[in-house]
Design a protein around this motif. Structure first.
Motif, PDB file in Angstrom:
ATOM      1  N   ARG A  27       0.812  -1.219   0.000  1.00 49.92           N
ATOM      2  CA  ARG A  27       0.000   0.000   0.000  1.00 49.92           C
ATOM      3  C   ARG A  27       0.845   1.268   0.000  1.00 49.92           C
ATOM      4  O   ARG A  27       0.314   2.354   0.182  1.00 49.92           O
ATOM      5  CB  ARG A  27      -0.916  -0.006   1.225  1.00 49.92           C
ATOM      6  N   THR A  28       2.162   1.112  -0.243  1.00 50.33           N
ATOM      7  CA  THR A  28       3.043   2.280  -0.218  1.00 50.33           C
ATOM      8  C   THR A  28       3.720   2.495  -1.565  1.00 50.33           C
ATOM      9  O   THR A  28       4.822   3.013  -1.637  1.00 50.33           O
ATOM     10  CB  THR A  28       4.110   2.111   0.874  1.00 50.33           C
ATOM     11  N   LEU A  31       5.553   5.637  -2.571  1.00 50.28           N
ATOM     12  CA  LEU A  31       6.834   5.985  -1.962  1.00 50.28           C
ATOM     13  C   LEU A  31       8.031   5.488  -2.768  1.00 50.28           C
ATOM     14  O   LEU A  31       9.178   5.747  -2.402  1.00 50.28           O
ATOM     15  CB  LEU A  31       6.922   5.419  -0.542  1.00 50.28           C
ATOM     16  N   GLN A  53       8.900   9.092  -7.630  1.00 49.59           N
ATOM     17  CA  GLN A  53       7.778   8.744  -6.751  1.00 49.59           C
ATOM     18  C   GLN A  53       6.482   9.401  -7.209  1.00 49.59           C
ATOM     19  O   GLN A  53       5.428   8.778  -7.274  1.00 49.59           O
ATOM     20  CB  GLN A  53       8.082   9.256  -5.332  1.00 49.59           C
ATOM     21  N   ASN A  77      -1.397   0.780  -8.529  1.00 48.28           N
ATOM     22  CA  ASN A  77      -0.114   0.244  -8.030  1.00 48.28           C
ATOM     23  C   ASN A  77       0.734  -0.302  -9.176  1.00 48.28           C
ATOM     24  O   ASN A  77       1.323  -1.383  -9.061  1.00 48.28           O
ATOM     25  CB  ASN A  77      -0.343  -0.868  -6.998  1.00 48.28           C
ATOM     26  N   GLN A 100      12.660   2.686  -2.531  1.00 44.42           N
ATOM     27  CA  GLN A 100      11.860   3.557  -1.666  1.00 44.42           C
ATOM     28  C   GLN A 100      12.598   4.864  -1.415  1.00 44.42           C
ATOM     29  O   GLN A 100      13.183   5.100  -0.357  1.00 44.42           O
ATOM     30  CB  GLN A 100      11.531   2.847  -0.350  1.00 44.42           C
TER      31      GLN A 100
END
Length: 124
Positions: A27-28, A31, A53, A77, A100
């Motif tokens: 869910r990131t 990032l 990002q 995503n 990240q």
């Protein structure tokens, strides 16, 4: 952590188009800076394209500028590589990569996560 799964590769004639997709778990996704690389038999892996990002910054290898476009969808995503005007020298296994951090980056050492690759063959 993030897991990456590429799809969309295949066989296409020179001058044709393909759209590669890379689906990321987690869910990131927003990032992660994302990149596309490729590797042909007997050659080292090479940078193709990358996106930050936010999606606001992109980088391209000189060999694909004007023909390939990288984009991303936070909602899905996913990151995409639209490949137009394909040439036989674009034949390779294409890999999606993630890190990240803000990005974009063109060095494979900047990425921590890699997909399994999807093969692209361009016939002349």
């Amino acid at each position: 952590q993030v897991q990456l799964v590429e799809s969309g590769g295949g066989l296409v004639q020179a001058g044709g188009s393909l759209r590669l997709s890379c689906a990321a778990s987690g869910r990131t996704f927003n990032l992660y800076a994302m990149g596309w690389f490729r590797q042909s038999p007997g050659k080292e892996r090479e940078f193709v394209a990358a996106i930050s990002q936010s999606g606001g910054s992109t980088l391209y290898a000189d060999s694909v500028k004007g023909r390939f476009t990288v984009s991303r969808s936070i909602a899905k995503n996913s990151v995409y590589l639209q490949m137009n005007s394909l040439k036989p020298e674009d034949t390779a296994v294409y890999y999606c990569a993630a890190d990240q951090s803000p990005g974009p980056y063109s060095r494979d050492s900047d990425y921590d996560y890699w997909g399994q690759g999807t093969p692209v063959t361009v016939s002349s």
